[in-house]
Design a protein around this motif. Structure first.
Motif, PDB file in Angstrom:
ATOM      1  N   GLY A   7       0.857  -1.184   0.000  1.00 25.53           N
ATOM      2  CA  GLY A   7       0.000   0.000   0.000  1.00 25.53           C
ATOM      3  C   GLY A   7       0.893   1.232   0.000  1.00 25.53           C
ATOM      4  N   TYR A   8       1.081   1.827  -1.171  1.00 28.98           N
ATOM      5  CA  TYR A   8       2.003   2.964  -1.284  1.00 28.98           C
ATOM      6  C   TYR A   8       1.195   4.244  -1.471  1.00 28.98           C
ATOM      7  CZ  TYR A   8       6.435   5.223  -2.520  1.00 28.98           C
ATOM      8  OH  TYR A   8       7.557   6.030  -2.543  1.00 28.98           O
ATOM      9  N   GLY A   9       0.303   4.490  -0.491  1.00 29.58           N
ATOM     10  CA  GLY A   9      -0.500   5.716  -0.514  1.00 29.58           C
ATOM     11  C   GLY A   9       0.088   6.709   0.480  1.00 29.58           C
ATOM     12  N   ASP A  31       1.563  -1.964  -4.707  1.00 32.16           N
ATOM     13  CA  ASP A  31       0.476  -0.989  -4.803  1.00 32.16           C
ATOM     14  C   ASP A  31      -0.306  -1.268  -6.073  1.00 32.16           C
ATOM     15  OD1 ASP A  31      -0.340   1.606  -3.372  1.00 32.16           O
ATOM     16  OD2 ASP A  31      -0.523   2.073  -5.496  1.00 32.16           O
ATOM     17  N   LYS A  32      -1.588  -0.949  -6.062  1.00 34.19           N
ATOM     18  CA  LYS A  32      -2.404  -1.190  -7.253  1.00 34.19           C
ATOM     19  C   LYS A  32      -1.803  -0.478  -8.459  1.00 34.19           C
ATOM     20  CE  LYS A  32      -6.766  -0.794  -5.348  1.00 34.19           C
ATOM     21  NZ  LYS A  32      -8.081  -0.259  -5.496  1.00 34.19           N
ATOM     22  N   ALA A  49       6.914  -7.013   6.604  1.00 38.63           N
ATOM     23  CA  ALA A  49       6.098  -6.170   5.722  1.00 38.63           C
ATOM     24  C   ALA A  49       5.224  -5.255   6.572  1.00 38.63           C
ATOM     25  CB  ALA A  49       5.223  -7.053   4.832  1.00 38.63           C
ATOM     26  N   ILE A  50       4.964  -4.068   6.020  1.00 35.87           N
ATOM     27  CA  ILE A  50       4.030  -3.139   6.683  1.00 35.87           C
ATOM     28  C   ILE A  50       2.899  -2.863   5.696  1.00 35.87           C
ATOM     29  CG2 ILE A  50       3.737  -0.900   7.783  1.00 35.87           C
ATOM     30  CD1 ILE A  50       6.613  -0.915   8.610  1.00 35.87           C
ATOM     31  N   GLU A  51       1.668  -3.093   6.143  1.00 35.89           N
ATOM     32  CA  GLU A  51       0.512  -3.058   5.251  1.00 35.89           C
ATOM     33  C   GLU A  51      -0.460  -1.952   5.650  1.00 35.89           C
ATOM     34  OE1 GLU A  51      -3.338  -4.729   3.504  1.00 35.89           O
ATOM     35  OE2 GLU A  51      -2.898  -3.787   5.405  1.00 35.89           O
ATOM     36  N   SER A  57      -8.796  -5.054   0.802  1.00 31.45           N
ATOM     37  CA  SER A  57      -7.560  -5.774   0.440  1.00 31.45           C
ATOM     38  C   SER A  57      -6.824  -6.362   1.629  1.00 31.45           C
ATOM     39  CB  SER A  57      -6.564  -4.835  -0.237  1.00 31.45           C
ATOM     40  OG  SER A  57      -7.158  -3.860  -0.961  1.00 31.45           O
ATOM     41  N   ALA A  58      -7.057  -5.820   2.819  1.00 31.14           N
ATOM     42  CA  ALA A  58      -6.166  -6.121   3.950  1.00 31.14           C
ATOM     43  C   ALA A  58      -6.086  -7.620   4.245  1.00 31.14           C
ATOM     44  CB  ALA A  58      -6.640  -5.360   5.182  1.00 31.14           C
ATOM     45  N   PHE A  59      -7.227  -8.291   4.356  1.00 29.72           N
ATOM     46  CA  PHE A  59      -7.215  -9.695   4.795  1.00 29.72           C
ATOM     47  C   PHE A  59      -6.340 -10.555   3.880  1.00 29.72           C
ATOM     48  CE2 PHE A  59      -8.901 -14.025   4.718  1.00 29.72           C
ATOM     49  CZ  PHE A  59      -8.813 -14.355   6.071  1.00 29.72           C
ATOM     50  N   GLU A  60      -6.524 -10.460   2.561  1.00 30.65           N
ATOM     51  CA  GLU A  60      -5.764 -11.310   1.625  1.00 30.65           C
ATOM     52  C   GLU A  60      -4.270 -10.979   1.687  1.00 30.65           C
ATOM     53  OE1 GLU A  60      -6.648 -13.997   0.071  1.00 30.65           O
ATOM     54  OE2 GLU A  60      -8.714 -13.787   0.748  1.00 30.65           O
ATOM     55  N   ASN A  61      -3.940  -9.693   1.784  1.00 31.40           N
ATOM     56  CA  ASN A  61      -2.528  -9.293   1.879  1.00 31.40           C
ATOM     57  C   ASN A  61      -1.879  -9.886   3.128  1.00 31.40           C
ATOM     58  OD1 ASN A  61      -2.613  -7.675  -0.404  1.00 31.40           O
ATOM     59  ND2 ASN A  61      -3.128  -5.819   0.719  1.00 31.40           N
ATOM     60  N   LEU A  62      -2.581  -9.783   4.240  1.00 32.76           N
ATOM     61  CA  LEU A  62      -2.018 -10.229   5.521  1.00 32.76           C
ATOM     62  C   LEU A  62      -1.915 -11.755   5.551  1.00 32.76           C
ATOM     63  CD1 LEU A  62      -3.998  -7.724   7.771  1.00 32.76           C
ATOM     64  CD2 LEU A  62      -1.627  -7.541   7.038  1.00 32.76           C
TER      65      LEU A  62
END
Ligand SMILES: NC(=O)c1ccc[n+]([C@@H]2O[C@H](COP(=O)([O-])OP(=O)(O)OC[C@H]3O[C@@H](n4cnc5c(N)ncnc54)[C@H](OP(=O)(O)O)[C@@H]3O)[C@@H](O)[C@H]2O)c1
Length: 237
Positions: A7-9, A31-32, A49-51, A57-62
């Motif tokens: 997540g590069y926001g 990032d998308k 990793a830092i999310e 999106s969070a659950f699948e990434n984690l």
């Protein structure tokens, strides 16, 4: 350490700056817009990793990080209906997962003050309300921090059975009002009201740096541990 940013926001960019200042190497940014698949994390040798992405999106990434033995810190809000399922996966996989609805040390002291005040007010005839204000791009309402504050009050004050957004609950609901205003990193205020007086406590974040610093320190702290952790574990509050 070799760190990945998912997540590069607004938060991801602030985290990158602070992580580099603290001597870490950013080995992957997911990032998308950059169109990077999360599977590059293992190829790039990410040690943690830092999310900070979005509720959908969070659950699948984690889950990906936990299943691939990458310790992961998350601050994404609005997905916590799946928190117990993810904690279970983390325990089964003997992974390392750190979550905070708010990584600022000041806010975590504020959480403690909130519980203390809720306990003091439990015997008195006051009504309570929470107000939160954030920038207009925020995708969830109320904020994760407001929900944590509400949970703190519900634990200590049996006057309320649940929280609800203002005008969406009933007389047993602790109301939360969410305001969206340009450029506000995050403000939370709890007010107890009676005919005679009001008592309020308020936390105002001046920037995103405090959240980002807390997340980077959490990643440093998480290395070498297994389990599910939060700010209360790290700060020993
Ligand atoms: N816990 C805390 O202390 C704390 C503090 C501040 C914010 N937050 C939370 O952190 C989250 C992010 O906040 P923000 O202000 O950084 O938001 P933001 O500026 O909108 O950034 C989110 C970024 O994540 C990207 N993204 C979305 N889905 C993704 C996916 N599947 N994989 C990889 N990246 C993905 C977005 O890409 P696109 O722009 O292309 O969609 C965007 O760049 C929010 O949930 C917010 O509430 C928590």
């Amino acid at each position: 350490m070799n760190l990945a940013i998912i997540g590069y926001g607004k938060m991801g960019k602030t985290i990158e700056k602070i992580a580099l200042d603290r001597g870490h190497k950013i080995v992957a940014k997911i990032d998308k817009l950059q169109n990077n698949d999360i599977s590059i994390l293992t190829e790039k040798g990410a040690e943690a990793a830092i999310e900070f992405t979005e509720p959908s999106s969070a659950f699948e990434n984690l889950k990906y990080c936990i299943e691939n033995k990458i310790p992961v810190v998350s601050g994404t809000t609005g997905w916590l209906d799946k928190y117990d399922a993810l904690s279970e996966i983390c325990q089964q996989e003997k992974g390392a997962f750190f979550y905070a609805s708010n990584f600022s040390v000041g806010v975590n002291l504020f959480f403690k003050l909130n519980k203390l005040l809720a306990e003091l007010m439990a015997q008195h005839n006051y009504t309570a309300k929470i107000e939160e204000t954030h920038h207009t791009q925020k995708k969830d309402a109320p904020s994760g921090t407001a929900i944590t504050l509400a949970q703190g009050i519900l634990q200590r004050n049996k006057q309320y059975e649940k929280w609800a957004l203002k005008d969406k609950g009933d007389e047993n609901s602790l109301p939360i009002e969410a305001f969206r205003v340009n450029d506000v990193p995050g403000t939370h205020e709890i007010t107890y009201h009676s005919e005679i007086d009001d008592i309020s406590i308020k936390h105002t974040a001046h920037s995103r740096e405090g959240f980002a610093l807390g997340a980077v320190i959490a990643a440093e702290w998480l290395l070498g541990k297994t389990g599910v952790f939060g700010m209360q574990d790290m700060l020993k509050l």
